[in-house]
Design an enzyme around this catalytic site. Structure first.
Site, PDB file in Angstrom:
ATOM      1  N   ASP A 205      -1.773  18.056 -55.977  1.00  0.00           N
ATOM      2  CA  ASP A 205      -1.090  19.358 -55.992  1.00  0.00           C
ATOM      3  C   ASP A 205      -1.804  20.376 -55.110  1.00  0.00           C
ATOM      4  O   ASP A 205      -1.533  21.575 -55.195  1.00  0.00           O
ATOM      5  CB  ASP A 205      -0.998  19.891 -57.423  1.00  0.00           C
ATOM      6  CG  ASP A 205      -0.116  19.016 -58.304  1.00  0.00           C
ATOM      7  OD1 ASP A 205       0.887  18.503 -57.775  1.00  0.00           O
ATOM      8  OD2 ASP A 205      -0.456  18.833 -59.487  1.00  0.00           O
TER       9      ASP A 205
ATOM     10  N   GLU B 155       4.279 -10.731  -6.423  1.00  0.00           N
ATOM     11  CA  GLU B 155       3.235 -10.721  -7.465  1.00  0.00           C
ATOM     12  C   GLU B 155       3.691 -10.048  -8.747  1.00  0.00           C
ATOM     13  O   GLU B 155       3.078 -10.229  -9.816  1.00  0.00           O
ATOM     14  CB  GLU B 155       1.974 -10.028  -6.942  1.00  0.00           C
ATOM     15  CG  GLU B 155       2.041  -8.523  -6.789  1.00  0.00           C
ATOM     16  CD  GLU B 155       2.639  -8.038  -5.465  1.00  0.00           C
ATOM     17  OE1 GLU B 155       2.407  -6.875  -5.101  1.00  0.00           O
ATOM     18  OE2 GLU B 155       3.339  -8.839  -4.814  1.00  0.00           O
TER      19      GLU B 155
ATOM     20  N   LYS C 126      -0.841   3.437 -19.384  1.00  0.00           N
ATOM     21  CA  LYS C 126      -1.879   3.588 -18.352  1.00  0.00           C
ATOM     22  C   LYS C 126      -1.325   3.047 -17.027  1.00  0.00           C
ATOM     23  O   LYS C 126      -1.017   1.859 -16.951  1.00  0.00           O
ATOM     24  CB  LYS C 126      -3.138   2.824 -18.725  1.00  0.00           C
ATOM     25  CG  LYS C 126      -4.212   2.871 -17.622  1.00  0.00           C
ATOM     26  CD  LYS C 126      -5.393   1.962 -17.908  1.00  0.00           C
ATOM     27  CE  LYS C 126      -6.399   2.028 -16.763  1.00  0.00           C
ATOM     28  NZ  LYS C 126      -7.575   1.152 -16.979  1.00  0.00           N
TER      29      LYS C 126
ATOM     30  N   ARG D 104     -21.347  10.129 -22.525  1.00  0.00           N
ATOM     31  CA  ARG D 104     -21.582   8.849 -21.849  1.00  0.00           C
ATOM     32  C   ARG D 104     -22.959   8.810 -21.196  1.00  0.00           C
ATOM     33  O   ARG D 104     -23.666   7.805 -21.269  1.00  0.00           O
ATOM     34  CB  ARG D 104     -20.499   8.600 -20.796  1.00  0.00           C
ATOM     35  CG  ARG D 104     -19.143   8.243 -21.377  1.00  0.00           C
ATOM     36  CD  ARG D 104     -18.103   8.083 -20.277  1.00  0.00           C
ATOM     37  NE  ARG D 104     -16.840   7.590 -20.833  1.00  0.00           N
ATOM     38  CZ  ARG D 104     -16.562   6.321 -21.025  1.00  0.00           C
ATOM     39  NH1 ARG D 104     -17.435   5.404 -20.691  1.00  0.00           N
ATOM     40  NH2 ARG D 104     -15.406   5.945 -21.541  1.00  0.00           N
TER      41      ARG D 104
ATOM     42  N   GLY E 249       0.831  -1.197   0.000  1.00  0.00           N
ATOM     43  CA  GLY E 249       0.000   0.000   0.000  1.00  0.00           C
ATOM     44  C   GLY E 249       0.862   1.241   0.000  1.00  0.00           C
ATOM     45  O   GLY E 249       2.042   1.189   0.341  1.00  0.00           O
TER      46      GLY E 249
ATOM     47  N   HIS F 174       7.972  -7.719  -3.649  1.00  0.00           N
ATOM     48  CA  HIS F 174       6.654  -7.946  -4.252  1.00  0.00           C
ATOM     49  C   HIS F 174       6.695  -9.217  -5.096  1.00  0.00           C
ATOM     50  O   HIS F 174       7.096  -9.169  -6.273  1.00  0.00           O
ATOM     51  CB  HIS F 174       6.246  -6.752  -5.121  1.00  0.00           C
ATOM     52  CG  HIS F 174       5.785  -5.572  -4.342  1.00  0.00           C
ATOM     53  ND1 HIS F 174       4.473  -5.386  -3.964  1.00  0.00           N
ATOM     54  CD2 HIS F 174       6.484  -4.513  -3.843  1.00  0.00           C
ATOM     55  CE1 HIS F 174       4.363  -4.249  -3.275  1.00  0.00           C
ATOM     56  NE2 HIS F 174       5.572  -3.706  -3.188  1.00  0.00           N
TER      57      HIS F 174
ATOM     58  N   SER G 276     -23.254  -7.302 -26.330  1.00  0.00           N
ATOM     59  CA  SER G 276     -22.566  -6.380 -27.238  1.00  0.00           C
ATOM     60  C   SER G 276     -21.749  -7.106 -28.279  1.00  0.00           C
ATOM     61  O   SER G 276     -21.251  -6.475 -29.219  1.00  0.00           O
ATOM     62  CB  SER G 276     -21.628  -5.480 -26.414  1.00  0.00           C
ATOM     63  OG  SER G 276     -20.625  -6.271 -25.789  1.00  0.00           O
ATOM     64  N   GLY G 277     -21.580  -8.422 -28.123  1.00  0.00           N
ATOM     65  CA  GLY G 277     -20.704  -9.163 -29.009  1.00  0.00           C
ATOM     66  C   GLY G 277     -19.314  -9.335 -28.431  1.00  0.00           C
ATOM     67  O   GLY G 277     -18.486 -10.058 -28.990  1.00  0.00           O
ATOM     68  N   GLY G 278     -19.015  -8.669 -27.304  1.00  0.00           N
ATOM     69  CA  GLY G 278     -17.738  -8.851 -26.633  1.00  0.00           C
ATOM     70  C   GLY G 278     -17.696 -10.182 -25.899  1.00  0.00           C
ATOM     71  O   GLY G 278     -18.721 -10.832 -25.681  1.00  0.00           O
ATOM     72  N   VAL G 279     -16.509 -10.567 -25.472  1.00  0.00           N
ATOM     73  CA  VAL G 279     -16.351 -11.885 -24.865  1.00  0.00           C
ATOM     74  C   VAL G 279     -17.109 -12.008 -23.545  1.00  0.00           C
ATOM     75  O   VAL G 279     -17.719 -13.043 -23.257  1.00  0.00           O
ATOM     76  CB  VAL G 279     -14.852 -12.235 -24.685  1.00  0.00           C
ATOM     77  CG1 VAL G 279     -14.163 -11.270 -23.728  1.00  0.00           C
ATOM     78  CG2 VAL G 279     -14.681 -13.676 -24.207  1.00  0.00           C
ATOM     79  N   ASP G 280     -17.155 -10.936 -22.737  1.00  0.00           N
ATOM     80  CA  ASP G 280     -17.799 -11.021 -21.425  1.00  0.00           C
ATOM     81  C   ASP G 280     -19.298 -11.272 -21.560  1.00  0.00           C
ATOM     82  O   ASP G 280     -19.845 -12.198 -20.958  1.00  0.00           O
ATOM     83  CB  ASP G 280     -17.564  -9.742 -20.619  1.00  0.00           C
ATOM     84  CG  ASP G 280     -16.095  -9.449 -20.407  1.00  0.00           C
ATOM     85  OD1 ASP G 280     -15.286 -10.388 -20.536  1.00  0.00           O
ATOM     86  OD2 ASP G 280     -15.756  -8.291 -20.118  1.00  0.00           O
TER      87      ASP G 280
ATOM     88  N   LYS H 188     -10.358 -11.555 -16.669  1.00  0.00           N
ATOM     89  CA  LYS H 188     -10.573 -11.637 -18.109  1.00  0.00           C
ATOM     90  C   LYS H 188     -10.022 -12.939 -18.705  1.00  0.00           C
ATOM     91  O   LYS H 188     -10.687 -13.578 -19.523  1.00  0.00           O
ATOM     92  CB  LYS H 188      -9.933 -10.432 -18.795  1.00  0.00           C
ATOM     93  CG  LYS H 188     -10.031 -10.431 -20.319  1.00  0.00           C
ATOM     94  CD  LYS H 188     -11.451 -10.197 -20.800  1.00  0.00           C
ATOM     95  CE  LYS H 188     -11.785  -8.728 -20.739  1.00  0.00           C
ATOM     96  NZ  LYS H 188     -13.098  -8.415 -21.364  1.00  0.00           N
TER      97      LYS H 188
ATOM     98  N   CYS I 187       5.280  -6.075   1.721  1.00  0.00           N
ATOM     99  CA  CYS I 187       5.630  -4.654   1.716  1.00  0.00           C
ATOM    100  C   CYS I 187       4.937  -3.928   2.883  1.00  0.00           C
ATOM    101  O   CYS I 187       5.310  -4.131   4.035  1.00  0.00           O
ATOM    102  CB  CYS I 187       5.291  -4.020   0.370  1.00  0.00           C
ATOM    103  SG  CYS I 187       6.095  -2.415   0.110  1.00  0.00           S
ATOM    104  N   TYR I 188       3.907  -3.109   2.633  1.00  0.00           N
ATOM    105  CA  TYR I 188       3.195  -2.442   3.721  1.00  0.00           C
ATOM    106  C   TYR I 188       2.662  -3.466   4.714  1.00  0.00           C
ATOM    107  O   TYR I 188       2.704  -3.235   5.932  1.00  0.00           O
ATOM    108  CB  TYR I 188       2.042  -1.613   3.163  1.00  0.00           C
ATOM    109  CG  TYR I 188       1.251  -0.865   4.223  1.00  0.00           C
ATOM    110  CD1 TYR I 188       1.584   0.439   4.567  1.00  0.00           C
ATOM    111  CD2 TYR I 188       0.180  -1.475   4.892  1.00  0.00           C
ATOM    112  CE1 TYR I 188       0.874   1.125   5.545  1.00  0.00           C
ATOM    113  CE2 TYR I 188      -0.529  -0.794   5.868  1.00  0.00           C
ATOM    114  CZ  TYR I 188      -0.187   0.501   6.199  1.00  0.00           C
ATOM    115  OH  TYR I 188      -0.895   1.166   7.172  1.00  0.00           O
TER     116      TYR I 188
END
Length: 545
Positions: free
Chosen positions: A482, A189, A537, A315, A66, A187, A242-246, A401, A93-94
């Site tokens: 041109d 992980e 990200k 949104r 943390g 760590h 939606s067509g997504g995997v989930d 996922k 760690c913490y």
């Protein structure tokens, strides 16, 4: 009947479960992923969790890292009853510093030098029959590990022995002399830690004695039984796809469990990718046999989005419009079912929530600040439950996922769909910097189709986690023939990520990237310039808006 009850129970009631208590680390979720990769089931809860609130007993507890200092006012702590539970504990760690600080507040202090990044860890063999060497058993004398701390243990806590050290940290690993309590500053992980998964395996399997029985095959059978028990023999279930995997995996699971009493609804917002609605129809309805309704809402969405450029406003408009159409369709479905063998009420709403979605609200300080409204359907679950009296069913809420993808393969969903890149609920609207118009959407569709097609032709689609083309509606000068022309800017984005909570830009072969840019400028009217977004990200997000 007793067997049925057990089969329908929550995973932590069926599998040996390691509890991870989160103290705010950005990598806490990776601890769960490493444990589950060992077929050991793990769940994460905020560190403020009270033992009295748990209706199950973990076989072991991990205290995560943390960003806080244990000696600061308001620093996160842990329920003392959890530490007295008698099960093995690993502080990372913490979490390690907290174990030491709770014994004596003089044991932890700010270090003279930061220790961020990779370093060498020296393992100390203590010997004896009390098991203090078990955490690093079989891992040799030294390990290359990842550290991320300034504070450190400055004294060895009473009752503990040293089991590891680094050049900067004398007490990088500690173990209680008589209790199965361990602390490590590193760590395990993080992938940069050599044999980090082996450290967690020693803790979970050898020390906690967790049986490694968490497998997707077990989950599939148990979840189908659980759904049938929850829904019953008559009730109907509706859900947005939606067509997504989930959403596809969730829909396929509902089809397996209750057949045509599940109704999938695809709202064509006009903001989908090229040929997307037709592909979803072929996949869900024709190949998977799912009861699918497609609602054409393009005109409504474009009329409400006219003149809107602010991302969050887009949104909210899309979310509210989606709900309006979905709610109307749900009422129609129930009315049409009255005189059929599916005459039961629509009582349940299916949501493809994943474990990563839940983790974001588990901070010990409460839900994290709003970065953007949820990618999927905004306030749809709340409105359907409050307005229509529906109950929420989330069959994927325990999964990450990659586990959902493994689940999809077991349900015979085609590999192309299983590995399909995510697509946000608001669709192309949040990939347009500026006003959303049919013309702008068509430009994005064409550019995105070229981008993704060339990625697939190069055989690298599955090497990245998400890729798309977006549009900046500001104008940039170009030269075609041109003449000087002013056109819009196409933004290409492709990232790699394990869990979508962090991401790095994909490193394209430069020749391929040039060819992609050339084709988009040549073939898509309205674009005069193409750029590639190299932002990680954090600080950026995967989507532009």
């Amino acid at each position: 009947m007793a067997d049925l009850t057990q089969e329908a129970a929550a995973p932590h009631s069926v599998f040996d479960t390691v509890l991870v208590l989160d103290f705010g680390s950005q990598t806490s979720h990776l601890i769960l992923r490493r444990l589950r990769s060992l077929n050991v089931y793990a769940e994460m809860l905020p560190c403020t969790t009270k033992l009295a609130d748990l209706d199950w007993t973990p076989v072991g507890i991990v205290l995560s890292g943390g960003p806080s200092s244990v000696y600061e006012d308001g620093a996160p702590n842990v329920d003392p009853a959890i530490l007295d539970l008698g099960v093995p504990i690993l502080g990372i760690c913490y979490g390690c510093q907290l174990l030491a600080w709770l014994i004596n507040d003089k044991n932890v202090a700010r270090g003279e030098a930061r220790e961020y990044g990779e370093t060498d860890l020296n393992i100390h063999k203590v010997g004896g029959s009390n098991g203090v060497d078990r955490l690093f058993d079989g891992l040799g004398d030294t390990l290359h590990v990842f550290m991320s701390h300034f504070d450190k243990l400055v004294n060895l806590p009473e009752g503990f022995v040293t089991i590891a050290s680094t050049k900067n940290t004398s007490y990088a690993g500690i173990a209680h002399e008589s209790k199965p309590i361990f602390g490590i500053q590193l760590h395990p992980e993080i992938s940069h830690t050599h044999k980090g998964t082996d450290i967690l395996a020693n803790f979970a399997i050898k020390i906690c004695k967790a049986r490694p029985e968490w497998e997707m095959g077990n989950f599939t059978e148990k979840e189908i039984i659980r759904i049938r028990k929850l829904v019953g023999d008559k009730a109907q279930v509706i859900g947005a796809v939606s067509g997504g995997v989930d959403s596809t995996v969730a829909a396929r699971l509902m089809k397996e469990a209750i057949g045509d009493r599940f109704h999938a609804i695809l709202v064509d917002t006009g903001l989908m990718r090229l040929n997307e609605c037709q592909e979803v129809k072929e996949t869900l309805q024709e190949h998977l046999g799912i009861n699918l309704t497609i609602v054409d809402g393009a005109e409504l969405f474009f009329s409400r989005l006219a003149g809107v450029t602010e991302p969050e406003a887009k949104r909210k408009i899309i979310g509210e419009s989606f709900i309006d159409l979905f709610e109307k369709e749900a009422i129609r479905i129930e009315g049409e079912a009255k005189n059929t063998d599916r005459a039961g009420k629509v009582e349940w709403f299916l949501q493809g929530t994943l474990y990563a979605d839940l983790i974001e609200s588990l901070s010990f300080k409460g839900p994290s600040a709003t970065i953007k409204s949820h990618h999927n359907v905004g306030g749809l679950p709340a409105r359907m439950m409050n307005g229509q009296g529906l109950k929420l069913i989330e069959p994927l809420r325990e999964l990450f996922k990659d586990e959902v993808r493994a689940f999809g393969r077991q349900l015979d969903i085609h590999e192309d769909l299983v590995m399909r890149h995510p697509f946000p609920g608001p669709g192309i609207a949040i990939r347009i910097l500026g006003e959303v118009t049919p013309e702008h959407v068509e430009i994005v569709r064409k550019a995105d189709h070229i981008f993704i097609s060339m990625i697939k032709e190069a055989g690298i689609y599955n090497q990245m986690s998400q890729a798309y083309a977006a549009l900046d509606t500001n104008r940039a000068v170009g030269v075609m023939g041109d003449s000087r022309v002013y056109g819009m800017i196409c933004i290409l984005r492709a990232v790699t990520s394990v869990d979508f909570m962090s991401a790095e830009p994909f490193e394209f072969p430069f020749g391929l990237l040039k060819n992609i840019c050339r084709r988009i400028v040549n073939e898509v009217d309205g674009i005069t310039r193409v750029v590639y977004d190299c932002t990680s990200k954090p600080p950026g997000t995967i989507e532009l808006e």
